[in-house]
Design a protein around this motif. Structure first.
Motif, PDB file in Angstrom:
ATOM      1  N   HIS A  14       0.829  -1.215   0.000  1.00 18.42           N
ATOM      2  CA  HIS A  14       0.000   0.000   0.000  1.00 18.42           C
ATOM      3  C   HIS A  14       0.860   1.260   0.000  1.00 18.42           C
ATOM      4  O   HIS A  14       2.082   1.201   0.046  1.00 18.42           O
ATOM      5  CB  HIS A  14      -0.952  -0.009   1.204  1.00 18.42           C
ATOM      6  CG  HIS A  14      -0.274  -0.121   2.530  1.00 18.42           C
ATOM      7  ND1 HIS A  14       0.564   0.844   3.045  1.00 18.42           N
ATOM      8  CD2 HIS A  14      -0.285  -1.106   3.455  1.00 18.42           C
ATOM      9  CE1 HIS A  14       0.998   0.478   4.213  1.00 18.42           C
ATOM     10  NE2 HIS A  14       0.501  -0.705   4.499  1.00 18.42           N
ATOM     11  N   GLY A  16       1.545   3.485   2.123  1.00 19.35           N
ATOM     12  CA  GLY A  16       2.491   3.719   3.231  1.00 19.35           C
ATOM     13  C   GLY A  16       3.815   3.020   2.963  1.00 19.35           C
ATOM     14  O   GLY A  16       4.895   3.565   3.198  1.00 19.35           O
ATOM     15  N   HIS A  17       3.710   1.798   2.422  1.00 17.01           N
ATOM     16  CA  HIS A  17       4.935   1.056   2.054  1.00 17.01           C
ATOM     17  C   HIS A  17       5.695   1.813   0.957  1.00 17.01           C
ATOM     18  O   HIS A  17       6.912   1.982   1.023  1.00 17.01           O
ATOM     19  CB  HIS A  17       4.569  -0.330   1.514  1.00 17.01           C
ATOM     20  CG  HIS A  17       3.951  -1.241   2.505  1.00 17.01           C
ATOM     21  ND1 HIS A  17       2.892  -2.064   2.190  1.00 17.01           N
ATOM     22  CD2 HIS A  17       4.224  -1.472   3.809  1.00 17.01           C
ATOM     23  CE1 HIS A  17       2.565  -2.773   3.241  1.00 17.01           C
ATOM     24  NE2 HIS A  17       3.344  -2.441   4.241  1.00 17.01           N
ATOM     25  N   LYS A  46       3.087 -12.644  12.324  1.00 22.62           N
ATOM     26  CA  LYS A  46       2.286 -12.049  11.246  1.00 22.62           C
ATOM     27  C   LYS A  46       1.822 -13.147  10.293  1.00 22.62           C
ATOM     28  O   LYS A  46       2.618 -13.953   9.838  1.00 22.62           O
ATOM     29  CB  LYS A  46       3.142 -11.040  10.454  1.00 22.62           C
ATOM     30  CG  LYS A  46       3.268  -9.681  11.110  1.00 22.62           C
ATOM     31  CD  LYS A  46       3.804  -8.653  10.098  1.00 22.62           C
ATOM     32  CE  LYS A  46       3.567  -7.253  10.594  1.00 22.62           C
ATOM     33  NZ  LYS A  46       3.951  -6.230   9.622  1.00 22.62           N
ATOM     34  N   ASP A  94       7.974   3.291  13.933  1.00 20.01           N
ATOM     35  CA  ASP A  94       7.335   2.338  14.847  1.00 20.01           C
ATOM     36  C   ASP A  94       8.413   1.438  15.460  1.00 20.01           C
ATOM     37  O   ASP A  94       8.196   0.802  16.487  1.00 20.01           O
ATOM     38  CB  ASP A  94       6.254   1.505  14.144  1.00 20.01           C
ATOM     39  CG  ASP A  94       6.675   0.991  12.763  1.00 20.01           C
ATOM     40  OD1 ASP A  94       6.335  -0.152  12.430  1.00 20.01           O
ATOM     41  OD2 ASP A  94       7.337   1.729  12.016  1.00 20.01           O
ATOM     42  N   ARG A 113       6.031   7.029   9.925  1.00 18.30           N
ATOM     43  CA  ARG A 113       5.092   6.170   9.180  1.00 18.30           C
ATOM     44  C   ARG A 113       4.056   7.047   8.497  1.00 18.30           C
ATOM     45  O   ARG A 113       3.792   8.156   8.941  1.00 18.30           O
ATOM     46  CB  ARG A 113       4.354   5.227  10.146  1.00 18.30           C
ATOM     47  CG  ARG A 113       5.108   4.015  10.576  1.00 18.30           C
ATOM     48  CD  ARG A 113       4.364   3.336  11.703  1.00 18.30           C
ATOM     49  NE  ARG A 113       3.101   2.739  11.256  1.00 18.30           N
ATOM     50  CZ  ARG A 113       2.975   1.473  10.860  1.00 18.30           C
ATOM     51  NH1 ARG A 113       4.038   0.710  10.805  1.00 18.30           N
ATOM     52  NH2 ARG A 113       1.818   0.978  10.498  1.00 18.30           N
ATOM     53  N   ASP A 116      -2.861   6.669   8.889  1.00 10.82           N
ATOM     54  CA  ASP A 116      -4.159   6.181   8.408  1.00 10.82           C
ATOM     55  C   ASP A 116      -4.099   5.131   7.309  1.00 10.82           C
ATOM     56  O   ASP A 116      -5.020   5.047   6.476  1.00 10.82           O
ATOM     57  CB  ASP A 116      -5.026   7.361   7.892  1.00 10.82           C
ATOM     58  CG  ASP A 116      -5.167   8.418   8.996  1.00 10.82           C
ATOM     59  OD1 ASP A 116      -5.124   9.616   8.657  1.00 10.82           O
ATOM     60  OD2 ASP A 116      -5.218   8.011  10.184  1.00 10.82           O
ATOM     61  N   SER A 118      -2.701   0.880   6.859  1.00  9.74           N
ATOM     62  CA  SER A 118      -1.911  -0.271   7.321  1.00  9.74           C
ATOM     63  C   SER A 118      -2.522  -1.526   6.725  1.00  9.74           C
ATOM     64  O   SER A 118      -3.691  -1.530   6.316  1.00  9.74           O
ATOM     65  CB  SER A 118      -1.960  -0.373   8.851  1.00  9.74           C
ATOM     66  OG  SER A 118      -3.268  -0.790   9.235  1.00  9.74           O
ATOM     67  N   THR A 119      -1.724  -2.570   6.678  1.00 10.64           N
ATOM     68  CA  THR A 119      -2.217  -3.851   6.149  1.00 10.64           C
ATOM     69  C   THR A 119      -3.406  -4.314   6.986  1.00 10.64           C
ATOM     70  O   THR A 119      -4.416  -4.767   6.446  1.00 10.64           O
ATOM     71  CB  THR A 119      -1.066  -4.878   6.177  1.00 10.64           C
ATOM     72  OG1 THR A 119       0.049  -4.331   5.445  1.00 10.64           O
ATOM     73  CG2 THR A 119      -1.480  -6.199   5.584  1.00 10.64           C
ATOM     74  N   THR A 120      -3.295  -4.143   8.305  1.00 12.39           N
ATOM     75  CA  THR A 120      -4.385  -4.585   9.197  1.00 12.39           C
ATOM     76  C   THR A 120      -5.670  -3.829   8.872  1.00 12.39           C
ATOM     77  O   THR A 120      -6.748  -4.412   8.752  1.00 12.39           O
ATOM     78  CB  THR A 120      -3.984  -4.344  10.669  1.00 12.39           C
ATOM     79  OG1 THR A 120      -2.702  -4.921  10.873  1.00 12.39           O
ATOM     80  CG2 THR A 120      -5.001  -4.932  11.627  1.00 12.39           C
ATOM     81  N   GLN A 121      -5.523  -2.525   8.641  1.00 13.77           N
ATOM     82  CA  GLN A 121      -6.703  -1.680   8.352  1.00 13.77           C
ATOM     83  C   GLN A 121      -7.349  -2.130   7.044  1.00 13.77           C
ATOM     84  O   GLN A 121      -8.580  -2.246   6.944  1.00 13.77           O
ATOM     85  CB  GLN A 121      -6.249  -0.225   8.241  1.00 13.77           C
ATOM     86  CG  GLN A 121      -7.376   0.803   8.187  1.00 13.77           C
ATOM     87  CD  GLN A 121      -6.799   2.189   7.903  1.00 13.77           C
ATOM     88  OE1 GLN A 121      -6.224   2.390   6.821  1.00 13.77           O
ATOM     89  NE2 GLN A 121      -6.917   3.101   8.838  1.00 13.77           N
TER      90      GLN A 121
END
Ligand code: C2G
Length: 131
Positions: A14, A16-17, A46, A94, A113, A116, A118-121
């Protein structure tokens, strides 16, 4: 010729990455990205959606990534820094302070970072059908 390295899982790639990799490359001339293997992700607690091969190929396809290597354990970083002649280690804040032990071997930089995302989101959004 400044050589930079960063580490990560990069699951469900995503923005962010992407921003992290872009800013990492901007710190030097050559960017090595160590992508966590599925086995190592299990160690990190993970569970990945994409298998290692897919995650590595996606990262490798990014124009400003020069090389992808597997990250198989916590302990490989000092060896990687030596083997790949790394000048700068960079990772998201982080992890702030967690990799200061690398300072005798290379510059250590923690970058902010991207908020708003993240992979989790992404997983939660897909699960709740709030796409
Ligand atoms: N990242 C970011 N912004 C986000 C999400 C992630 O800048 N919104 C950054 C992280 O800080 C990290 C990189 O993208 O630098 C990869 O994130 P993850 O895939 O979550 O990697 P992680 O599980 O933190 O693995 O040995 C180090 C570990 O392998 C790092």
């Amino acid at each position: 010729m400044k050589r930079v390295i960063t580490y990560g899982t990069f699951d469900l790639f995503h923005y962010g990455h992407l921003r992290m990799l872009k800013r990492a490359k901007a710190l030097g001339d050559y960017l090595v990205v160590a992508v966590s293997t599925d086995e190592f992700n299990a160690v990190k607690g993970k569970k990945c959606t994409y298998p290692y091969e897919h995650r590595a190929r996606i990262v490798e396809a990014i124009r400003f990534v020069d090389e992808v290597i597997p990250e198989t354990c916590w302990e490989q970083k000092t060896g990687d820094i030596r083997k790949h002649q790394i000048d700068i280690f960079v990772i998201g804040d982080d992890w702030k302070g967690q990799f200061d032990f690398l300072k005798p071997f290379c510059e250590v930089i923690y970058l902010s970072r991207t908020a708003d995302i993240s992979t989790t989101q992404i997983k939660d959004t897909l699960k709740n059908g709030k796409v």
